[in-house]
Design an enzyme around this catalytic site. Structure first.
Site, PDB file in Angstrom:
ATOM      1  N   LYS A  35     100.911   5.963 -17.405  1.00  0.00           N
ATOM      2  CA  LYS A  35     101.081   7.417 -17.387  1.00  0.00           C
ATOM      3  C   LYS A  35     100.070   8.120 -18.303  1.00  0.00           C
ATOM      4  CE  LYS A  35     104.802   7.563 -20.857  1.00  0.00           C
ATOM      5  NZ  LYS A  35     104.106   8.354 -21.881  1.00  0.00           N
ATOM      6  N   THR A  36      99.743   7.509 -19.465  1.00  0.00           N
ATOM      7  CA  THR A  36      98.783   8.147 -20.369  1.00  0.00           C
ATOM      8  C   THR A  36      97.411   8.221 -19.712  1.00  0.00           C
ATOM      9  OG1 THR A  36     100.004   7.279 -22.272  1.00  0.00           O
ATOM     10  CG2 THR A  36      97.775   8.078 -22.678  1.00  0.00           C
ATOM     11  N   GLU A 221     106.614  12.687 -21.215  1.00  0.00           N
ATOM     12  CA  GLU A 221     108.005  12.347 -21.556  1.00  0.00           C
ATOM     13  C   GLU A 221     108.948  13.507 -21.217  1.00  0.00           C
ATOM     14  OE1 GLU A 221     108.635   9.414 -22.232  1.00  0.00           O
ATOM     15  OE2 GLU A 221     107.044   8.487 -23.414  1.00  0.00           O
ATOM     16  N   GLN A 251     114.353   6.222 -18.287  1.00  0.00           N
ATOM     17  CA  GLN A 251     114.125   6.007 -19.716  1.00  0.00           C
ATOM     18  C   GLN A 251     114.609   7.194 -20.553  1.00  0.00           C
ATOM     19  OE1 GLN A 251     110.468   3.746 -20.955  1.00  0.00           O
ATOM     20  NE2 GLN A 251     109.765   4.293 -18.899  1.00  0.00           N
TER      21      GLN A 251
END
Length: 712
Positions: A35-36, A221, A251
């Site tokens: 994702k980063t 996030e 998560q």
């Protein structure tokens, strides 16, 4: 322009996310799915294709560490580091905004940020001033109440009067707390977001400026944002911005501190024309680990849904150790580690409760295995550093009551608690700051001469230091404060390693100031003090020598290790007893297990104990349902226990049992005797299958073939 270097390294879903032309995009990113990389490549793609300038991009992360990593990657991808881009945490961005518009936000120019300890100190003082019994209104509980209301976007005036005697006391504390913060020019972490949100609402021209500027907003996030963060984003986005959010509903594990998984679940409802892209290819874990994680999280209801997979091999099966007690469990893990050749830095022990670490530590010490409790005190959280920072804060703002109260008698200069109480009462009665009260008490000799002389010496010290700072740079100012405050001499009086460490830390603060001088665009004292407060709230562990990491599962999110030991998998412990009767709480516990499993790259070991001494008593709990939710083919049981009448692993998973029965986990049902309830879990096979149902007044285990349950 050639953008192949941005696109070629990506897989197909990642490429789709980076190049999307949708106004609003939800990137559902599984653990270890890159994702980063997607976020950073997306930002650079927007800039290099001319769709955005760096001035028009706002990127939000949840930790300062993540923000620094994102900025570093962007700088690496671009030939020239972008200027004007805002990358940071919610709190740091809100702080930057309020610093720029302090007048519109009704704040003094040199307002300071209270960290958690200073906030608690203020709450304690207020409870005492209000003559409230701190056994009935514990300061920590009052602090949680205030922060919770701020996370919901509620000030004292927004909360309706309560008939509850306890809540009435909490509201009095909140009212007085808001008043003192406004008078002394300080804000806490929750206030940063709340005040920034109010800045948008109360100043349309300021809001319009930033809505016109930030046409591309990216949020990492997203599953962890709370109500006030969500409201802040919604207002800023308006109708024009392109909003890309990246997150994973599986998560979402911070519901206990205000995070609302509903924000990511309803993203497609809250914004129009949303493109949803799933990142499911995992680059971290082996096949057995991922399939186990998928099986466990598959038992949660209401998911957006995704299935992690990898091109790598299945690797080693997940080991399961059945221990006699917690000492047997810890002994096995320590001995298992001792025989391995790989780096201790690549090993971690994860547990549900902090109390579990004690026995683990004992056995690691016995075998001389170095370990670190992850999440311990960071540099700016350490006592001696907080004391020095309070001296620096006093140079900026003489009316910083919390800073002054902390250091007025540190080092000891003969100002006792009684004198401090007198100053506090005088300040409250006269509606003035602590500093003003101290000055007037000295001038009018309200206290005995000895106390007045001591107070006057403190006032003189602060004024003298301030007069000497003049044209000094930040490094020299910090060095001057540490020397003239006599903090080093004070801590040198502490015997042994503790005193030496404290002195070394104070000296290191000068190095920190020098580093800030070199790295910051604005290296003045105010920015340094504010950044220290922000860093103190970012609870990441420091990097030390080679050591095994011990941590709670909540602390493990975002980390990864070659070898992970997930311990204490027992009913009542994990899932925790406080969550077992609550369907939403149980789902969060399962997400926590999913997070724990996916921390492992190559090797995962699960363990449970037949008996466990914890919290001062012995417990005899069944193995966790999360173990039973993992299919047998992914598990290697290290030792089967003959005294157990049924195996740990079943031939069918709970999900399969529920499918055969026509019911689902989390489903609302009705019982002819107990009334309406919710299915929490199930176990057993065929005619012996039974379900656990939470009713209004009790929780019952019922045999499916006799229960006469009706689906609602």
């Amino acid at each position: 322009m050639d953008i192949s270097r941005l696109i070629d390294p990506l897989n197909e879903p990642q490429r789709e996310a980076v190049c999307t032309d949708s106004q609003h995009t939800l990137v559902l990113a599984g653990a270890g799915s890159g994702k980063t990389r997607v976020l950073t490549h997306r930002i650079v793609y927007l800039i290099e294709t001319g769709q955005a300038s760096s001035f028009g991009v706002l990127a939000v992360t949840f930790t300062n560490k993540a923000a620094k990593e994102m900025r570093s990657r962007i700088d690496t991808l671009m030939e020239q580091p972008p200027r004007g881009m805002w990358v940071g945490t919610f709190h740091s961005l809100a702080h930057r905004l309020l610093k720029t518009h302090y007048k519109e936000a009704n704040l003094p120019e040199q307002f300071q940020v209270l960290d958690s300890d200073d906030q608690l100190r203020m709450v304690k003082r207020i409870i005492k001033d209000l003559n409230l019994d701190d056994t009935k209104w514990p300061p920590k509980s009052a602090q949680w109440f205030i922060n919770g209301k701020k996370d919901e976007g509620k000030r004292f005036k927004h909360i309706p009067a309560s008939n509850d005697f306890h809540e009435q006391g909490l509201l009095k504390v909140y009212e007085q707390y808001e008043l003192i913060c406004q008078q002394t020019g300080v804000v806490d972490f929750g206030e940063l977001l709340l005040r920034a949100h109010e800045l948008w609402l109360n100043n349309p021209k300021v809001l319009e400026h930033y809505q016109d500027r930030f046409r591309h907003i990216l949020v990492d996030e997203y599953q962890d944002i709370n109500s006030i963060q969500y409201a802040w984003l919604r207002v800023l986005c308006g109708e024009k911005a392109h909003l890309m959010v990246v997150g994973d509903d599986d998560q979402s594990i911070y519901g206990w501190r205000g995070a609302k998984v509903e924000n990511i679940l309803r993203y497609s409802e809250d914004f129009k024309n949303v493109a949803t892209i799933k990142l499911e290819q995992n680059y971290r874990s082996s096949g057995h680990i991922l399939k186990a994680a998928n099986a466990v999280i598959g038992n949660n209801s209401g998911r957006l849904g995704k299935e992690l997979w990898t091109d790598d091999e299945d690797g080693k099966q997940i080991r399961l150790y059945a221990a006699y007690n917690e000492h047997d469990e810890a002994r096995f893990i320590a001995e298992d580690m001792e025989g391995l050749l790989e780096s201790y830095n690549e090993m971690a022990i994860l547990y549900r409760s902090n109390a579990q670490s004690r026995v683990m530590e004992e056995h690691l010490i016995r075998l001389s295995i170095p370990y670190r409790i992850y999440g311990g005190h960071r540099f700016y959280d350490r006592l001696e550093i907080k004391n020095a920072m309070c001296y620096l804060r006093m140079l900026l703002n003489r009316h910083d009551d919390t800073a002054m109260e902390r250091i007025i008698n540190l080092p000891v200069r003969g100002i006792g608690n009684k004198s401090i109480d007198t100053m506090r009462i005088f300040a409250r009665d006269q509606n003035i700051s602590f500093w003003q009260a101290a000055s007037q008490i000295v001038e009018h000799k309200i206290l005995p001469s000895r106390a007045c002389n001591a107070i006057e010496s403190f006032i003189t010290l602060i004024n003298d230091i301030d007069s000497q700072t003049g044209d000094l740079n930040l490094t020299d100012v910090t060095d001057l404060v540490i020397k003239q405050s006599n903090l080093i001499a004070h801590h040198q009086k502490e015997k042994g390693e503790k005193g030496r460490t404290r002195v070394e830390n104070l000296k290191e603060l000068v190095s920190a100031a020098a580093s800030f001088n070199n790295e910051s665009d604005n290296s003045d004292l105010s920015e340094f003090v504010s950044q220290a407060s922000l860093d103190a709230g970012d609870n990441q562990a420091d990097t030390h020598e080679q050591a095994v990491s011990l941590m709670t599962l909540h602390s493990a999110k975002g980390l990864e290790f070659d070898r992970v030991y997930l311990v204490g998998l027992e009913e009542q412990l994990f899932p925790h007893k406080m969550s077992m009767d609550d369907p939403d709480g149980l789902q969060e516990e399962r997400r926590l297990c999913y997070v724990g499993i996916t921390r492992a790259r190559k090797h995962l070991c699960l363990s449970y104990a037949e008996s466990r001494s914890l919290y001062g008593s012995s417990q005899f709990n069944a193995s966790s349902r999360f173990i039973r939710e993992i299919p047998n083919e992914h598990i290697q049981e290290i030792r089967l226990k003959s005294q157990i009448t049924r195996p740990v692993m079943y031939t069918e998973t709970p999900k399969e049992i529920m499918n055969d029965s026509g019911f689902q986990l989390g489903q609302d049902v009705n019982h002819p005797v107990f009334g309406k309830g919710v299915i929490l879990s199930c176990e057993g096979i065929g005619s012996n299958a039974r379900v656990e149902v939470k009713f209004a007044k009790s929780t019952k285990w019922l045999m499916l073939q006799f229960a006469k349950l009706e689906a609602l």
